[in-house]
Write a protein that holds these residues in place. Structure first.
Motif, PDB file in Angstrom:
ATOM      1  N   GLY A  19      -3.855   2.376  -2.687  1.00 16.41           N
ATOM      2  CA  GLY A  19      -2.494   2.861  -2.886  1.00 16.41           C
ATOM      3  C   GLY A  19      -1.707   2.051  -3.887  1.00 16.41           C
ATOM      4  O   GLY A  19      -0.717   2.538  -4.458  1.00 16.41           O
ATOM      5  N   ARG A  20      -2.134   0.831  -4.128  1.00 16.85           N
ATOM      6  CA  ARG A  20      -1.393  -0.022  -5.058  1.00 16.85           C
ATOM      7  C   ARG A  20      -1.636   0.341  -6.518  1.00 16.85           C
ATOM      8  O   ARG A  20      -1.010  -0.217  -7.416  1.00 16.85           O
ATOM      9  CB  ARG A  20      -1.732  -1.493  -4.792  1.00 16.85           C
ATOM     10  N   ASP A  21      -2.541   1.284  -6.760  1.00 15.97           N
ATOM     11  CA  ASP A  21      -2.716   1.794  -8.119  1.00 15.97           C
ATOM     12  C   ASP A  21      -1.502   2.596  -8.573  1.00 15.97           C
ATOM     13  O   ASP A  21      -1.350   2.883  -9.755  1.00 15.97           O
ATOM     14  CB  ASP A  21      -3.971   2.679  -8.188  1.00 15.97           C
ATOM     15  N   ARG A  22      -0.601   2.931  -7.640  1.00 14.71           N
ATOM     16  CA  ARG A  22       0.586   3.725  -7.990  1.00 14.71           C
ATOM     17  C   ARG A  22       1.838   2.871  -8.189  1.00 14.71           C
ATOM     18  O   ARG A  22       2.932   3.406  -8.335  1.00 14.71           O
ATOM     19  CB  ARG A  22       0.841   4.753  -6.883  1.00 14.71           C
ATOM     20  N   LEU A  23       1.690   1.561  -8.213  1.00  7.72           N
ATOM     21  CA  LEU A  23       2.867   0.695  -8.321  1.00  7.72           C
ATOM     22  C   LEU A  23       3.673   0.964  -9.586  1.00  7.72           C
ATOM     23  O   LEU A  23       4.900   0.861  -9.586  1.00  7.72           O
ATOM     24  CB  LEU A  23       2.450  -0.771  -8.268  1.00  7.72           C
ATOM     25  N   ARG A  24       2.985   1.318 -10.670  1.00  7.73           N
ATOM     26  CA  ARG A  24       3.692   1.552 -11.940  1.00  7.73           C
ATOM     27  C   ARG A  24       4.696   2.690 -11.816  1.00  7.73           C
ATOM     28  O   ARG A  24       5.754   2.676 -12.449  1.00  7.73           O
ATOM     29  CB  ARG A  24       2.695   1.837 -13.071  1.00  7.73           C
ATOM     30  N   GLU A  25       4.408   3.676 -10.982  1.00  8.33           N
ATOM     31  CA  GLU A  25       5.352   4.774 -10.770  1.00  8.33           C
ATOM     32  C   GLU A  25       6.296   4.499  -9.607  1.00  8.33           C
ATOM     33  O   GLU A  25       7.426   4.996  -9.580  1.00  8.33           O
ATOM     34  CB  GLU A  25       4.594   6.077 -10.519  1.00  8.33           C
ATOM     35  N   GLN A  26       5.852   3.686  -8.652  1.00  3.32           N
ATOM     36  CA  GLN A  26       6.683   3.420  -7.481  1.00  3.32           C
ATOM     37  C   GLN A  26       7.821   2.452  -7.778  1.00  3.32           C
ATOM     38  O   GLN A  26       8.912   2.585  -7.219  1.00  3.32           O
ATOM     39  CB  GLN A  26       5.805   2.859  -6.351  1.00  3.32           C
ATOM     40  N   PRO A  60      -9.578   2.498  -9.031  1.00  6.18           N
ATOM     41  CA  PRO A  60      -8.216   2.619  -8.491  1.00  6.18           C
ATOM     42  C   PRO A  60      -8.201   2.809  -6.977  1.00  6.18           C
ATOM     43  O   PRO A  60      -7.321   2.287  -6.293  1.00  6.18           O
ATOM     44  CB  PRO A  60      -7.670   3.855  -9.224  1.00  6.18           C
ATOM     45  N   ASN A  97       0.817  -1.217   0.000  1.00 12.06           N
ATOM     46  CA  ASN A  97       0.000   0.000   0.000  1.00 12.06           C
ATOM     47  C   ASN A  97       0.846   1.260   0.000  1.00 12.06           C
ATOM     48  O   ASN A  97       0.492   2.261  -0.638  1.00 12.06           O
ATOM     49  CB  ASN A  97      -0.905   0.024   1.238  1.00 12.06           C
ATOM     50  N   ASN A  98       1.946   1.225   0.730  1.00 10.49           N
ATOM     51  CA  ASN A  98       2.812   2.397   0.881  1.00 10.49           C
ATOM     52  C   ASN A  98       4.274   1.981   0.689  1.00 10.49           C
ATOM     53  O   ASN A  98       5.055   1.961   1.644  1.00 10.49           O
ATOM     54  CB  ASN A  98       2.621   3.023   2.263  1.00 10.49           C
ATOM     55  N   GLU A 132       6.973   3.308  -0.557  1.00  9.25           N
ATOM     56  CA  GLU A 132       8.064   4.222  -0.212  1.00  9.25           C
ATOM     57  C   GLU A 132       8.348   4.177   1.290  1.00  9.25           C
ATOM     58  O   GLU A 132       9.505   4.083   1.720  1.00  9.25           O
ATOM     59  CB  GLU A 132       7.721   5.662  -0.628  1.00  9.25           C
TER      60      GLU A 132
END
Length: 275
Positions: A259-266, A254, A165-166, A168
């Motif tokens: 929060g896992r919708d941002r994995l592509r950028e993370q 999303p 989820n987070n 970073e």
């Protein structure tokens, strides 16, 4: 609470909640452990000794590894304060705080990048999606081997997908360098018998097993049949829940990915370029 040992046929029937499940063609203790898996979310304070942890890791290292790259690592977290911080980052799940150890399985390309640097060798292939996919798959296979090993010893387990989820903050908490990404958490400990965790039924084999080519023509009927079985399962636990509603809600937007919708950028930010 002591569980009554079930016959092989009863164990298989329990997995599907199907009293007409066929008698298994063969049977052994490994198959029993696999079929009796259940998620445990309440734990006693009993520690998991170092020698048991080492055994779980050796079982994990016995899993297949693509090209023997062994592109994974695991971080064992026992410190209560760190577990509490990770619990807050991973959906505020109390069993992360309660269990004696949280194992965070990671995709690890940093070790291979260090090897390439030591030998002044190119490692351009590590920047591609395939290599990241291999590292994630290696980590998942290792984690599952550890889960089976733990349950064979009478320990309880539950996966923590919310560790993503987070990413970073999790990376900072665990001091993960570039090229290492937390794939999944695995809580391990002695089950609290008061929870009475039960085997959750799965879709029938006719829904997931295809012969020669994929055939989804009966999918709707198989899902409807499964919905009734799992609604009955939940009702026994005083839960008013629908598998169909749960699946649709989980994938509705999303925001439902927490929060896992941002994995592509993370992932690139953590050293996985995904070319």
């Amino acid at each position: 609470m002591t569980r009554t040992a079930l016959s092989p046929a009863q164990v298989v029937a329990q997995r599907y909640r199907d009293t007409e499940a066929a008698e298994p063609a063969a049977w052994n203790p490994v198959l029993r452990v696999l079929h009796e898996h259940r998620s445990v979310r309440r734990y006693l304070a009993d520690p998991v000794p170092d020698e048991v942890l080492r055994l779980l890791v050796s079982a994990a290292q016995s899993a297949p590894s693509s090209s023997n790259l062994q592109a994974w690592s695991v971080v064992a977290v026992r410190d209560p304060e760190r577990k509490a911080r990770l619990a807050a980052l991973a959906g505020d799940q109390e069993h992360i705080r309660q269990a004696p150890v949280l194992l965070v399985w990671t995709a690890d390309l940093a070790r291979l990048r260090g090897l390439a640097a030591e030998h002044d060798a190119p490692l351009d292939g590590a920047d591609y999606l395939e290599s990241s996919y291999v590292a994630f798959l290696d980590a998942a296979l290792a984690a599952q081997n550890a889960l089976v090993a733990a349950e064979s010893l009478g320990l309880g387990t539950v996966y923590i997908g919310a560790i993503r989820n987070n990413p970073e903050q999790v990376a900072a908490e665990l001091a993960l360098p570039p090229g290492v990404f937390a794939v999944v958490g695995l809580v391990v400990g002695t089950p609290d018998p008061s929870e009475d965790a039960r085997v959750k039924p799965r879709l029938s084999q006719s829904a997931v097993l295809h012969q020669e080519t994929y055939d989804g023509s009966e999918s709707g009927a198989r899902i409807a049949e499964y919905e009734q079985r799992i609604v009955d399962f939940y009702a026994e636990q005083q839960l008013d829940r629908s598998w169909i509603a749960q699946v649709l809600a989980r994938l509705a937007s999303p925001a439902a990915l927490h929060g896992r919708d941002r994995l592509r950028e993370q992932l690139p930010a953590q050293g996985f370029p995904l070319r």
